[in-house]
Design an enzyme around this catalytic site. Structure first.
Site, PDB file in Angstrom:
ATOM      1  CG  ASN A 159      -1.941   1.320   1.338  1.00 46.64           C
ATOM      2  OD1 ASN A 159      -2.698   1.682   0.561  1.00 46.64           O
ATOM      3  ND2 ASN A 159      -1.482   2.170   2.599  1.00 46.64           N
ATOM      4  CG  ASP A 264      -1.962   5.320  -0.775  1.00 48.90           C
ATOM      5  OD1 ASP A 264      -1.847   4.683   0.139  1.00 48.90           O
ATOM      6  OD2 ASP A 264      -2.577   5.374  -1.799  1.00 48.90           O
ATOM      7  CG  ASP A 295       0.167  -3.182   6.882  1.00 50.76           C
ATOM      8  OD1 ASP A 295      -0.357  -3.230   8.044  1.00 50.76           O
ATOM      9  OD2 ASP A 295       0.664  -2.229   6.403  1.00 50.76           O
ATOM     10  CG  HIS A 299      -6.054   1.340   3.901  1.00 51.79           C
ATOM     11  ND1 HIS A 299      -7.293   1.865   4.066  1.00 51.79           N
ATOM     12  CD2 HIS A 299      -5.870   0.649   5.140  1.00 51.79           C
ATOM     13  CE1 HIS A 299      -7.524   1.848   5.579  1.00 51.79           C
ATOM     14  NE2 HIS A 299      -6.608   1.062   5.933  1.00 51.79           N
ATOM     15  CD  GLU A 329      -3.647  -4.540   9.201  1.00 58.17           C
ATOM     16  OE1 GLU A 329      -3.837  -4.036  10.489  1.00 58.17           O
ATOM     17  OE2 GLU A 329      -3.177  -4.159   8.230  1.00 58.17           O
TER      18      GLU A 329
END
Length: 597
Positions: A159, A264, A295, A299, A329
């Site tokens: 991410n 990002d 992780d 997102h 996650e």
């Protein structure tokens, strides 16, 4: 570990793994594993010479400060390798550790600085952080673990990267795609840029080749000293990032915003997809690891995962790793698994960290909810792609480095609880996790009775002697020790209980691969009864849990072909009261595991 392997590991050398041991390890499905999740920096310091990561200067340069909870404290790969016997004796079969890639040592403005000891601020995705060791020492660790029949799961990030990219005006609030479209500079009335770009929903190389100017929302800037800090080199180009400001974790910015300032990645760009596939495929092929925990999965856009996950599984299969485990996650604060299940259906994830199980267990043992909460959650396993069978591969857990320890979560909800009752609730929670469906994940230090003061940094205590005051004043359970001393006590009651449960699980495939059937539950605290069945013979193992502070007794339904039972843990009636019915009696906050004969 043999003497030769121990010597090799201490020298950072790798030794060949016995072919039969490796073949047996590779053949195990994910649900067979008992996982240990650890932050290497907080486990054991096997090599003090790497404490500063080879970086000169002070704590704000190298990030090492053993007195501060937010800086490197000294643990490393050699320390983890040296303690494999401690983990193996507890019954651990897989080790999952926080990211060990090279991180930006220190981030944060004046007075808010902290270090990348946790591993989530990556600059070099191809190298081990020098605070933890070297790539060669990582290979030695993997081989040493494999030599003991233990798998290795890496924690990875797609991410974001470390915080390197800044904005010229110093503002980091999120700027939406509507107010700041890709085709103008700095807002809807700005000068035209990126002509011919068809938008981020057209995820082709040809389309993204027309996105050449990253200054659609902000004027991006990269400090001269950090313009080439990221590896691989393509990660240094701001065009591969969203550059829209910080996320508020809601709506559009949940996918497009910077995670607390971290850069990002533009994961809609096929070049970013390909770059991440190459990075992590190399770790599989070069080091022979056995799985990824991913992780911040929620997102990242679903299209990324539908390419990345199959590519990783294919690379693992080609490398001779048929049971490569990938779990994402996706955080939530509910025992309803519908949101988690969506990521297996829409995004193509094989498994997710089972936050629903974590929450249901907390509801039962920390919030005195009825045992129907857990039963309802298990019933909804049908929502996952692959249904109940797939749910057996979900990593279940009680607490972690973000949420806090299970003991802490209970104590927060029961501030007047005594130490003995807290220990009993923690033991019961671990018994549920170790025997119910899923692949149990033990958070490091829980087996030593750690009780933190909260979440995040407050739940990341040292196993080796700590110099952090906010850790050392904690009252641990099941021991008179504190974190100011070494905590690798194999006689700790939680360690012993986990070792017993892990052996029981290894000896009885019903507790790992077995079908699960809920037998009894209630609207109030009390009985939760669940049967699990041997995958080959169909033999029943009955699990009985009492979540109340009162002794309970009664009858519970069993398989009509089960007539006699023997206890694997706790007290069991030796034979049925009538066909299909067994009597039970449970002390407060206790459990029993009864195997049909």
């Amino acid at each position: 570990m043999t003497l030769s392997l121990l010597i090799a590991a201490s020298m950072g050398l790798s030794q060949p793994v016995d072919a039969d041991v490796l073949a047996a390890l590779r053949s195990r499905p994910p649900e067979d594993e008992v996982v240990y999740f650890v932050l290497p920096d907080r486990f054991d310091n096997g090599d003090p010479s790497n404490d500063r990561g080879g970086i000169a200067g002070g704590r704000l340069d190298h990030g090492f400060d053993p007195t501060h909870k937010g800086f490197f404290n000294g643990g490393d790969l050699k320390g983890l390798t040296n303690r494999l016997d401690y983990l193996q004796e507890m019954g651990i079969t897989a080790i999952w550790f926080a990211p060990v890639f090279k991180n930006k040592p220190v981030q944060g403005g004046p007075g808010r600085e902290s270090a990348g000891y946790h591993g989530y601020w990556v600059t070099d995705f191809t190298s081990i952080d020098p605070h933890f060791g070297t790539n060669e020492e990582f290979k030695a660790f993997v081989d040493a673990a494999h030599g003991r029949g233990m798998k290795v799961y890496m924690d990875i990030i797609t991410n974001h990267t470390a915080d390197v990219i800044g904005y010229s005006n110093g503002d980091y609030s999120y700027r939406s795609k509507a107010d700041y479209p890709y085709w103008t500079r700095g807002g809807t009335d700005g000068e035209p840029i990126n002509e011919g770009f068809e938008g981020d929903h057209v995820m082709t190389v040809e389309n993204f080749a027309k996105l050449t100017n990253p200054n659609f929302a902000y004027e991006v800037k990269v400090p001269e000293a950090e313009k080439d800090v990221k590896v691989p080199a393509w990660l240094n180009d701001p065009i591969y990032y969203h550059n829209r400001g910080d996320t508020t974790f809601f709506g559009e910015d949940s996918t497009y915003g910077d995670f607390v300032g971290l850069d990002d990645l533009f994961t809609e760009n096929p070049l970013v997809v390909g770059g991440m596939i190459e990075i992590y495929g190399d770790w599989i092929e070069k080091f022979g690891i056995d799985g990824f925990r991913i992780d911040t999965a929620k997102h990242v856009n679903p299209e990324f995962w539908r390419q990345f996950v199959p590519a990783m599984l294919a690379r693992a299969e080609a490398a001779g790793i048929p049971n490569f485990h990938i779990f994402g996650e996706v955080t939530q604060d509910t025992s309803n698994p519908g949101y988690l299940a969506m990521f297996t259906q829409r995004d193509g994830y094989p498994a997710l960290l089972d936050f629903a199980f974590q929450w249901a267990t907390l509801e039962l043992l920390g919030m005195d909810e009825g045992t129907y909460k857990m039963a309802d959650m298990f019933e909804m396993d049908a929502l996952y792609r692959g249904g109940h069978e797939a749910a057996r591969t979900l990593p279940t857990f009680l607490g972690n480095h973000d949420r806090g320890r299970f003991s802490t979560l209970i104590k927060e909800r029961k501030p007047d609880i005594g130490q003995e009752e807290l220990l009993q609730r923690v033991l019961l929670g671990h018994a549920m996790m170790m025997t119910l469906r899923g692949s149990p994940v033990i958070y490091y230090g829980d087996e030593q009775g750690f009780v933190g003061d909260g979440n995040d940094q407050l739940a990341r205590e040292n196993m080796f002697p700590s110099q952090v005051d906010v850790y050392n004043d904690n009252d641990l359970i099941g021991t008179d020790a504190t974190t100011a001393q070494e905590n690798f006590d194999r006689n700790h009651p939680i360690y012993r209980e986990l070792a017993m449960l892990a052996k029981m699980r290894a000896d009885n495939p019903a507790l790992s691969r077995g079908r699960q059937l809920t037998r009894a539950y209630g609207k109030e605290p009390g009985l939760l009864a669940i049967s699990r069945f041997h995958p080959d013979t169909g033999k029943e193992t009955l699990l009985l849990f009492n979540t109340s502070m009162e002794a309970i007794s009664g009858q519970v339904e069993v398989n009509p072909h089960s007539s006699r039972f023997s206890p694997l843990a706790g007290q069991c009636s030796p034979q049925i009261s009538a066909r299909g019915s067994l009597s039970y009696a449970l002390a407060p906050l206790s459990y029993a595991v009864c195997e049909a004969q």
